[in-house]
Scaffold this motif. Structure first.
Motif, PDB file in Angstrom:
ATOM      1  N   HIS A 194      41.628  37.294  43.308  1.00 31.19           N
ATOM      2  CA  HIS A 194      42.603  37.971  44.188  1.00 31.19           C
ATOM      3  C   HIS A 194      42.691  37.410  45.597  1.00 31.19           C
ATOM      4  O   HIS A 194      42.402  38.104  46.570  1.00 31.19           O
ATOM      5  CB  HIS A 194      42.350  39.483  44.224  1.00 31.19           C
ATOM      6  CG  HIS A 194      40.921  39.917  44.352  1.00 31.19           C
ATOM      7  ND1 HIS A 194      40.070  39.398  45.289  1.00 31.19           N
ATOM      8  CD2 HIS A 194      40.201  40.827  43.659  1.00 31.19           C
ATOM      9  CE1 HIS A 194      38.892  39.968  45.169  1.00 31.19           C
ATOM     10  NE2 HIS A 194      38.947  40.834  44.182  1.00 31.19           N
ATOM     11  N   LYS A 250      31.364  37.647  36.751  1.00 33.76           N
ATOM     12  CA  LYS A 250      31.901  38.044  38.048  1.00 33.76           C
ATOM     13  C   LYS A 250      30.783  38.461  38.981  1.00 33.76           C
ATOM     14  O   LYS A 250      29.834  39.133  38.572  1.00 33.76           O
ATOM     15  CB  LYS A 250      32.849  39.227  37.886  1.00 33.76           C
ATOM     16  CG  LYS A 250      33.432  39.682  39.231  1.00 33.76           C
ATOM     17  CD  LYS A 250      34.356  40.878  39.092  1.00 33.76           C
ATOM     18  CE  LYS A 250      35.177  41.031  40.377  1.00 33.76           C
ATOM     19  NZ  LYS A 250      36.125  42.149  40.297  1.00 33.76           N
ATOM     20  N   ASP A 293      44.837  42.444  38.718  1.00 31.24           N
ATOM     21  CA  ASP A 293      43.766  43.242  39.334  1.00 31.24           C
ATOM     22  C   ASP A 293      44.104  44.730  39.183  1.00 31.24           C
ATOM     23  O   ASP A 293      43.969  45.520  40.122  1.00 31.24           O
ATOM     24  CB  ASP A 293      43.500  42.882  40.793  1.00 31.24           C
ATOM     25  CG  ASP A 293      42.200  43.507  41.317  1.00 31.24           C
ATOM     26  OD1 ASP A 293      41.470  44.128  40.514  1.00 31.24           O
ATOM     27  OD2 ASP A 293      41.921  43.378  42.513  1.00 31.24           O
ATOM     28  N   HIS A 343      42.437  39.704  34.816  1.00 26.13           N
ATOM     29  CA  HIS A 343      41.804  40.544  35.848  1.00 26.13           C
ATOM     30  C   HIS A 343      42.257  41.996  35.691  1.00 26.13           C
ATOM     31  O   HIS A 343      43.222  42.434  36.318  1.00 26.13           O
ATOM     32  CB  HIS A 343      42.141  40.010  37.236  1.00 26.13           C
ATOM     33  CG  HIS A 343      41.282  40.618  38.316  1.00 26.13           C
ATOM     34  ND1 HIS A 343      40.962  39.934  39.470  1.00 26.13           N
ATOM     35  CD2 HIS A 343      40.687  41.831  38.426  1.00 26.13           C
ATOM     36  CE1 HIS A 343      40.195  40.713  40.235  1.00 26.13           C
ATOM     37  NE2 HIS A 343      40.027  41.870  39.625  1.00 26.13           N
ATOM     38  N   HIS A 402      40.746  46.103  35.180  1.00 25.84           N
ATOM     39  CA  HIS A 402      39.620  47.053  35.156  1.00 25.84           C
ATOM     40  C   HIS A 402      39.965  48.213  34.232  1.00 25.84           C
ATOM     41  O   HIS A 402      40.819  49.034  34.558  1.00 25.84           O
ATOM     42  CB  HIS A 402      39.335  47.603  36.552  1.00 25.84           C
ATOM     43  CG  HIS A 402      38.886  46.567  37.540  1.00 25.84           C
ATOM     44  ND1 HIS A 402      37.564  46.305  37.789  1.00 25.84           N
ATOM     45  CD2 HIS A 402      39.586  45.709  38.330  1.00 25.84           C
ATOM     46  CE1 HIS A 402      37.466  45.351  38.709  1.00 25.84           C
ATOM     47  NE2 HIS A 402      38.681  44.964  39.049  1.00 25.84           N
TER      48      HIS A 402
HETATM   49 ZN   LIG Z   1      39.319  43.546  40.543  1.00 31.42          ZN
END
Ligand SMILES: [Zn+2]
Length: 452
Positions: A242, A154, A315, A67, A69
């Motif tokens: 998350h 996702k 995340d 996870h 970005h």
């Molecule tokens: Zn995320």
């Protein structure tokens, strides 16, 4: 001494493999673990180079963070592949799976995937794979993305924060669920319910309590209820992203009992930061779903201990410093996201050891379990045949987080000034050192079902 038959040997008095810590030698050939030798055999290993761990250091498998970005292209000023994967290597993360949003274009078409892969292959210091995105109107794109090797899809059920990645409504979720189930692909869901969030008090100003009330635990619980029902109906494979609200664990447990194929992750910030400790205006702690109270945090830890929460992933969701609106401290206006690719291991280890967990637990949560869920069974473990992704970790060393010293692109950190225990001394990817970094880049683009 025999002719060297291995490229490199890692000699460790402590190594985590097979779910425990023990002394061993890990012998590497052609980027893979060729042998794991224990006891007396270790002396006879003939390798071109030997890496001897210092007293107190532990050899771990490289972490697998599913996870992350990385916002290149389009928002590279938030985080790019060069800085993001340097941060990963420095944090002991040797494999990242990139989320389909916050870059422009988002990864919702096969063409966009090629663009992202081009950026990654030019700059990656660790291995990088990709999630595809399921957004309104792109159900016809999923098969092509799946065939191209994305690790799953996702979707959001609530505003994602960026206009080019809209959420699915219930009909859209049903359609995406049917298609991913048909493909046998994972559908990974940002689980917050749009209606309950719309009905909650609006966030605004610097009050953290107000922000927290704007994204209630009930909205996570209701969204997860809907996902579980859709998974059961379509016989799909799902994953809850998350998890912040421990209140959802009971229904996840109940669904698994009746055979629903669902996994769940939580993140370092939900395990190491509590709402009671967040000052008003401290937007470095803004993320969605939000960080909840201390009692909830302990229940997440219980979920990890019992195996009801499968994994911990970062995340990592950075932005430029100005977007955090630290000047006004306005939680409504600030970007929501916490960057922790480089700090996840020490953050989790510091909190885990305080609760009596062993490093083998952390390895299961942060390496083996995420690798297994996305089908990367050749990563996330020290085992013969696996990629020689290895981390030399000092579990007793302490340091204080100084954001300007981090490898990530922007020096914004929810952990600034925190004293953490556990230092990544070295990271190796397929037998090559990636931290401290060497002149050569070793990262590759990886695909589901095809070993590089
Ligand atoms: Zn995320």
């Amino acid at each position: 001494m025999a002719e060297p038959v291995f490229d490199r040997a890692f000699v460790a008095a402590r190594a985590v493999f097979d779910g425990a810590e023990r002394p061993c030698v890990v012998a590497v050939r052609d980027g893979r673990i060729a042998a794991v030798l224990e006891g007396g055999q270790a002396e006879s290993v003939a390798a071109r180079e030997t890496v001897r761990l210092a007293d107190g250091e532990v050899l771990l498998p490289g972490l697998v963070d599913t996870h992350v970005h990385i916002n290149e292209p389009g928002r590279t000023e938030w985080e790019g592949f060069d800085t993001g994967t340097r941060a990963a290597a420095a944090g002991g993360v040797t494999t990242v799976i990139d989320m389909p949003l916050n870059s422009i274009p988002p990864t919702t078409t096969a063409d966009a995937l090629e663009i992202k892969r081009g950026c990654a292959s030019a700059h990656a210091h660790v291995d990088v794979g990709f999630w595809g995105g399921a957004v309104p109107g792109n159900a016809g794109e999923l098969e092509g993305l799946h065939a191209a090797g994305v690790f799953g899809f996702k979707c959001f059920l609530v505003d994602s924060g960026v206009p080019e990645f809209p959420p699915l409504d219930s009909a859209g979720l049903e359609e995406a669920m049917a298609e991913t189930a048909r493909l046998g692909a994972l559908l990974i869901v940002h689980a917050e319910d749009a209606e309950l969030i719309a009905a909650a008090p609006a966030p605004g100003g610097p009050s953290y309590a107000t922000y927290l009330r704007s994204r209630p635990a009930a909205s996570e619980e209701r969204a997860i209820e809907g996902i579980l029902a859709a998974l059961r109906a379509a016989q799909g494979r799902g994953h809850v992203l998350h998890l912040s609200s421990a209140g959802a664990l009971a229904q996840l447990r109940a669904a698994r009992v009746v055979g629903v194929d669902v996994s769940v992750e939580t993140c370092p910030h939900y395990l190491a930061i509590v709402a009671e400790a967040i000052d008003d205006g401290a937007t470095q702690f803004k993320c969605a779903p939000p960080i909840r109270d201390a009692d909830n945090c302990e229940r997440l830890w219980q979920g990890l201990a019992s195996g009801e929460i499968d994994m911990i992933v970062s995340d990592h969701s950075p932005c430029t410093a100005d977007l955090k609106r630290m000047d006004t401290g306005d939680f409504a206006a600030a970007w929501g996201g916490i960057a922790s690719l480089e700090l996840g291991l020490p953050v989790v280890w510091t909190a885990a050891r305080a609760r009596g967990h062993a490093l083998a637990d952390v390895v299961r949560w942060m390496a083996t379990a995420p690798a297994d869920r996305v089908g990367l069974t050749y990563k996330g473990r020290i085992a013969v045949g696996a990629d020689a992704d290895l981390v030399v970790f000092d579990p007793e060393a302490e340091f204080v987080v100084e954001p300007s010293q981090l490898q990530q692109r922007n020096p914004v950190s929810a952990y600034a000034g925190r004293r953490l225990t556990g230092l990544v001394r070295q990271a190796w990817l397929r037998g090559e050192r990636v931290h401290p970094s060497s002149a050569t880049r070793h990262g590759r683009v990886i695909e589901r079902g095809r070993r590089a």
